[in-house]
Design a protein around this motif. Structure first.
Motif, PDB file in Angstrom:
ATOM      1  N   UNK A 289     -36.054  26.856  27.248  1.00  0.00           N
ATOM      2  CA  UNK A 289     -34.789  26.502  27.895  1.00  0.00           C
ATOM      3  C   UNK A 289     -34.512  27.329  29.141  1.00  0.00           C
ATOM      4  N   UNK A 290     -34.683  28.649  29.032  1.00  0.00           N
ATOM      5  CA  UNK A 290     -34.325  29.511  30.163  1.00  0.00           C
ATOM      6  C   UNK A 290     -35.215  29.220  31.368  1.00  0.00           C
ATOM      7  N   UNK A 291     -36.513  29.128  31.140  1.00  0.00           N
ATOM      8  CA  UNK A 291     -37.413  28.861  32.263  1.00  0.00           C
ATOM      9  C   UNK A 291     -37.103  27.515  32.916  1.00  0.00           C
ATOM     10  N   UNK A 292     -36.849  26.507  32.103  1.00  0.00           N
ATOM     11  CA  UNK A 292     -36.543  25.192  32.673  1.00  0.00           C
ATOM     12  C   UNK A 292     -35.213  25.195  33.420  1.00  0.00           C
ATOM     13  N   UNK A 293     -34.224  25.891  32.871  1.00  0.00           N
ATOM     14  CA  UNK A 293     -32.936  25.991  33.554  1.00  0.00           C
ATOM     15  C   UNK A 293     -33.072  26.712  34.888  1.00  0.00           C
ATOM     16  N   UNK A 294     -33.831  27.807  34.888  1.00  0.00           N
ATOM     17  CA  UNK A 294     -34.018  28.552  36.135  1.00  0.00           C
ATOM     18  C   UNK A 294     -34.704  27.701  37.195  1.00  0.00           C
ATOM     19  N   UNK A 295     -35.683  26.906  36.792  1.00  0.00           N
ATOM     20  CA  UNK A 295     -36.317  26.014  37.766  1.00  0.00           C
ATOM     21  C   UNK A 295     -35.313  25.016  38.318  1.00  0.00           C
ATOM     22  N   UNK A 296     -34.382  24.570  37.474  1.00  0.00           N
ATOM     23  CA  UNK A 296     -33.398  23.606  37.919  1.00  0.00           C
ATOM     24  C   UNK A 296     -32.363  24.170  38.868  1.00  0.00           C
ATOM     25  N   UNK A 297     -31.984  25.434  38.674  1.00  0.00           N
ATOM     26  CA  UNK A 297     -30.877  25.980  39.468  1.00  0.00           C
ATOM     27  C   UNK A 297     -31.335  26.835  40.649  1.00  0.00           C
ATOM     28  N   UNK A 298     -32.637  27.063  40.787  1.00  0.00           N
ATOM     29  CA  UNK A 298     -33.142  27.854  41.920  1.00  0.00           C
ATOM     30  C   UNK A 298     -33.568  26.909  43.038  1.00  0.00           C
ATOM     31  N   UNK A 299     -33.158  27.218  44.233  1.00  0.00           N
ATOM     32  CA  UNK A 299     -33.396  26.324  45.373  1.00  0.00           C
ATOM     33  C   UNK A 299     -34.888  26.161  45.633  1.00  0.00           C
TER      34      UNK A 299
END
Length: 406
Positions: A289-299
């Motif tokens: 979850x965290x890795x996927x979320x970070x990919x989603x919210x990082x430009x």
């Protein structure tokens, strides 16, 4: 000769404080000691009397039974202390020096060490590059949640504090140099945090809080910390961070309310493989979850610093793939956004001297940021229990009564 006493792992959910042998300049057979390391001479080592030694989230992974750590393993890799004895090959470190011990054990001689990649030293762990005190599959070097600990390659590994009295005045801050402060800082540096950056840090445990303090030190314009734990989020706000409660849903919407933009410049994963889901899935583990979320919210074109621990073996994982460290990561999303990923142990020696100077010259108050809380060695089981329950504290053990806890 002095005896020794420290924190020992006795199985899932159980740690005890017990007596064991005083260190000598040779690796002996014992729980977790790699057979190829048994009998290894350490004339280049120092014996350190522990002033402060911290409970780490990485220790908790073992204590929860989420690794293959053997019963009887002496725990602890965050060590600050006083040199009391030197092997015959130690030249520059002196008895009486007050020192920080990087959690990475490194030789200073191999190719990786010479390239300042001390987290993957080739000569201290017969099984794989990289080693640490008191940690599973790391070569079997005895842990430092104890009154005394052996530090190999002392001239190379030990960071001497320049003034003992001044150091003792800031000892709780300096105790963070062995691991979490450089680790959080490394997460930010590898994510590209700089003046004016917007940063999302997943996790408000001690490493996440250290990363948040590091981001501010590096000049970030906005530091947003996400977690499920209200007390830990309050701790992040206490020194100027914005926060996201991921139990309320996708962090993206909350980030947009804070910034007016749903993406940040830089992302840091300070959670690792025991990540939980967001929103309605917050009660269960979803390790990607965290890795996927970070990919989603990082430009697009940004970077992810990933100091959070991921493992190749997790006996407590929810599915067979995760038990081998295989996660359902949206790599296509990361590729499409040209994101950079930086993983692995922090090479502590790359940063600890500079961060020491920042502490000594009052540029950062890292102990306050992580709510460092000293307790006697004998109360280590309580510290582990409360930390596992989500206490917004960084527990610092006091094995020799030098922090005034006993």
């Amino acid at each position: 000769m002095a005896g020794n006493r420290g924190v020992v792992y006795e199985g899932p959910g159980r740690v005890v404080v017990e007596d064991f042998d005083y260190p000598v300049f040779e690796l002996k057979e014992g729980p977790g000691v790699n057979p190829a390391n048994v009998g290894r001479k350490v004339p280049h080592g120092s014996i350190v009397k522990t002033v402060a030694t911290n409970i780490c989230g990485s220790d908790q992974h073992m204590v929860r039974g989420r690794t293959t750590a053997p019963h009887g393993l002496v725990l602890g890799h965050e060590i600050t202390g006083e040199v009391v004895e030197n092997g015959p090959d130690v030249e520059f470190i002196k008895v009486g020096d007050l020192v920080s011990v990087p959690f990475n054990i490194s030789c200073g001689r191999c190719r990786n060490c010479k390239e300042r990649k001390t987290g993957i030293c080739e000569n201290v762990n017969p099984d794989q590059p990289g080693s640490a005190y008191g940690y599973v599959d790391m070569g079997g070097w005895v842990g430092g949640q104890a009154r005394y600990v052996l530090v190999p390659y002392a001239d190379w590994n030990l960071l001497k504090f320049p003034d003992r009295d001044r150091a003792m005045e800031k000892i709780l801050d300096l105790a963070m140099l062995s691991d979490i402060f450089p680790t959080g800082y490394h997460g930010c540096v590898t994510a590209g945090v700089t003046t004016g950056s917007t940063v999302y840090i997943a996790g408000a445990g001690p490493v996440g809080l250290a990363a948040a303090a590091s981001a501010l030190l590096l000049g970030a314009a906005a530091v947003i910390v996400g977690d499920l734990n209200a007390d830990r989020l309050a701790q992040a706000r206490s020194f100027g961070c914005e926060t996201v409660d991921v139990s309320q849903g996708d962090p993206r919407d909350q980030i947009e309310r804070i910034l007016g933009n749903s993406e940040v410049d830089c992302g840091v994963d300070a959670v690792g493989f025991e990540a939980r889901g967001h929103g309605t899935e917050a009660a269960t583990e979803h390790p990607a979850t965290v890795l996927n979320t970070l990919m989603g919210v990082t430009r697009a074109g940004g970077a992810l610093g990933i100091p959070g621990l991921y493992v190749t073996g997790d006996p407590g994982a929810a599915d067979e793939a995760a038990r081998e460290g295989t996660l359902s990561i949206r790599l296509g999303l990361g590729w499409a956004k040209s994101l950079a990923f930086f993983t692995g142990q922090c090479p502590v020696m790359r940063y600890n001297r500079q961060l020491m100077m920042a502490i000594l010259h009052d540029r950062v108050q890292i102990a306050k940021a992580v709510n460092a809380t000293p307790i006697p060695l004998e109360e280590a089981p309580r510290g582990y229990r409360e930390f596992d329950q989500g206490a917004a504290r960084k527990y610092v053990l006091d094995p020799n009564g030098m922090l005034g806890t006993s």
